[in-house]
Enzyme design. Sequence first.
Site, PDB file in Angstrom:
ATOM      1  NE  ARG A   1      -2.265   1.229   3.613  1.00 57.12           N
ATOM      2  CZ  ARG A   1      -2.277   0.349   4.602  1.00 57.12           C
ATOM      3  NH1 ARG A   1      -2.935  -0.789   4.454  1.00 57.12           N
ATOM      4  NH2 ARG A   1      -1.639   0.563   5.732  1.00 57.12           N
TER       5      ARG A   1
ATOM      6  CE  LYS B   1     -11.113  16.601 -15.650  1.00 58.95           C
ATOM      7  NZ  LYS B   1     -11.361  15.622 -14.579  1.00 58.95           N
TER       8      LYS B   1
END
Length: 381
Positions: free
Chosen positions: A50, A203
């Site tokens: 993690r 994006k």
Amino acid sequence: MKRDTRLIHSGQPRRSDDLVNPPVERASTVVAPSTAELYNPTPPRRHYGRGGLSPNTELREAIAGLYEADHVALAPSGLASVILALRTALPDTPAGMQALITDSAYGPVRRFCDEELPRYGVTPVYYDPRLGGEIATLLDTPTALILLESPGSLTFEVQDIPAIAAAARKAGVATVIDDTWSAGILMNPLELGVDYAAQALTKYAGGHSDFLMGSVAAKDEAAVRLKTKDVLFGGHVSPDDAYLCLRGLRTLSLRIERSGASGLAIAKALEAHPKVSRVLHPGLESHPDHALFKNQFNGVSGCFAFVLDGVEARESEAMAEACDLFRLGFSWGGYESLILPCDRQIRRTAVDWKAEGALLRLSVGLEDADDLWADLAQALG
């Protein structure tokens, strides 16, 4: 090194096999040779998946180089990154305080502020995006944080970031910005005094519309707090997505330059079109915040909006559906061009949104600008 050079050379794998790109390591468990190494691993050994293996580690380093940040947290989406930044910026005991939220905030972020901040005892208060340093007049009330988004992702107001950050710092209030429009390339909000810079890596950073991810960057004391909350909240992104994002970062400058140049050319053509009343592009001299924009940004991206003169929302949706190269879709910053009718999304409480007609947003991609303009022109016709 200058920014573009840092983008290429930061986050390079530190390995002995001379690979240019990091391997994609998929693992949850990392075995250790001893209990001491299990609980306190000696760098570069990691103790659990993690925390990030390759290329997660390289991606954090590359984004840190982009912002010249001391810590970068990764999140599974752009929305999650803004929420992580907001939760990090909240004081440990925020009950009874207000949070100042720009009225141009991204819709899902606005929903989080309306529905979740009150659970912390925090009241969201929306302010005029063009308020600037006068925001100090709102800080007499105990304030947990200030959220900025510049330009606003639908109506493209440019905020006076240094003035707001200075007022906040004087009052001891943390600041968060959604920096997705500039992608950390066209402006560095940390240099302008903001504490936490979030962006949707989905994006421009990724650039290929094939994953969801976000990041939060911070320096100094804010970075220490971000690192603590990053571990506490248990965020993680997949190594495959991290690899794709790292690959996208290497060409980010070139893509945003091409997209921005084509977008500005199309914005100027739209400005001259008889059916368009306004073009909301901060790179245009006609934009009310153009001077402020030039002082803070070093270029333009390909995302902007325009208003159709006297056209209702339903008619504007028909115009969008008539486009061929511009496809209907949310998001922006990918290689493909998108068009989005925006009137259904606009929510304002501090300053009314008034326009002569329907609002449409464009994300100009990497196609030929002449072809894109021809597509818009036939749809407008």
